[in-house]
Scaffold this motif. Structure first.
Motif, PDB file in Angstrom:
ATOM      1  N   ASP A 106      -9.087  59.283  43.842  1.00 20.27           N
ATOM      2  CA  ASP A 106     -10.280  59.825  43.199  1.00 20.27           C
ATOM      3  C   ASP A 106     -11.487  59.940  44.122  1.00 20.27           C
ATOM      4  N   ASN A 107     -11.564  59.078  45.130  1.00 21.96           N
ATOM      5  CA  ASN A 107     -12.775  59.043  45.949  1.00 21.96           C
ATOM      6  C   ASN A 107     -12.632  59.919  47.183  1.00 21.96           C
ATOM      7  N   ARG A 150     -14.000  67.271  44.176  1.00 21.91           N
ATOM      8  CA  ARG A 150     -12.688  66.726  44.529  1.00 21.91           C
ATOM      9  C   ARG A 150     -11.596  67.760  44.271  1.00 21.91           C
ATOM     10  N   GLY A 155     -16.563  57.223  42.966  1.00 19.60           N
ATOM     11  CA  GLY A 155     -15.973  58.179  43.888  1.00 19.60           C
ATOM     12  C   GLY A 155     -16.769  59.469  43.885  1.00 19.60           C
TER      13      GLY A 155
END
Length: 213
Positions: free
Chosen positions: A59-60, A36, A30
């Motif tokens: 997560d990605n 993120r 990810g």
């Protein structure tokens, strides 16, 4: 001889196999964690009545709506949140209509953690705040579109720090104004500029000089 020939084939294929494995690892991993988290904090500052950003989970972050990452590095390089849901069925811009399906709220300084961000599009929304000065510190930007997003007040001269900028659209619904356009002369890479309906009355003494050096 056959054994040596097999070994040679295996050695030739090994780099390709290693590359495929590396790509698989990158795909499964990810996006980069700090980026993120920056996007999550950015989302937390926004109002999103139509759940336009409902895909921003997991997560990605490279798979989230409006987010693109570099295939080579995994860094976030594009935020594309142009929002046609902010128009009614007749194709008219909702703008400041509080019941509309527009993104709004605050724009978090967490975007500064996106060190490789090249493309930022927040157009067709309803922020109803001044353009944040810190956007002028996103030094890798080559594309910035803030048009028809109900930004208000003075255009910050800090945007003149974006020396890599090639595309700039600040078209307004008459909520934006500028009393100094000299910062535009610092945008030496600029190829496209649109500032429709921006109030330039306070810059009337020099805007022609700046735009036609």
């Amino acid at each position: 001889m056959e054994g040596k020939f097999f070994s040679l084939i295996f050695l030739c294929l090994f780099p390709a196999i290693s590359t495929l494995e590396a790509n698989d690892v990158k795909a499964n991993k990810g996006c980069i964690e700090i980026e993120r988290k920056a996007l999550i904090k950015f989302k937390e500052g926004l109002t999103d009545p139509s759940h336009f950003l409902s895909s921003w989970t997991g997560d990605n972050c490279c798979s989230w709506k409006g987010i693109s990452c570099s295939n080579e590095t995994g860094h976030v390089v594009k935020i594309e949140l142009q929002n046609y849901e902010c128009f009614n069925d007749a194709g008219n811009y909702y703008g400041s209509n509080q019941n509309a399906s527009c993104l709004g709220g605050q724009i978090s300084t967490s975007l500064l953690d996106l060190k490789y961000l090249d493309h930022l599009d927040l157009s067709l929304n309803s922020f109803q705040i001044p353009i944040p000065e810190f956007l002028g510190s996103l030094g890798m930007l080559s594309y910035l579109n803030l048009s028809l997003a109900a930004f208000t007040g003075m255009i910050p001269q800090h945007l003149g720090n974006l020396s890599n900028l090639r595309y700039l659209d600040l078209s307004s619904d008459s909520s934006l104004q500028s009393n100094d356009l000299y910062w535009l002369s610092s945008l030496t890479s600029l190829e496209y500029l649109k500032m429709g309906s921006v109030n330039l009355s306070l810059a009337s003494t020099h805007w022609l000089q700046v735009l036609n050096p």
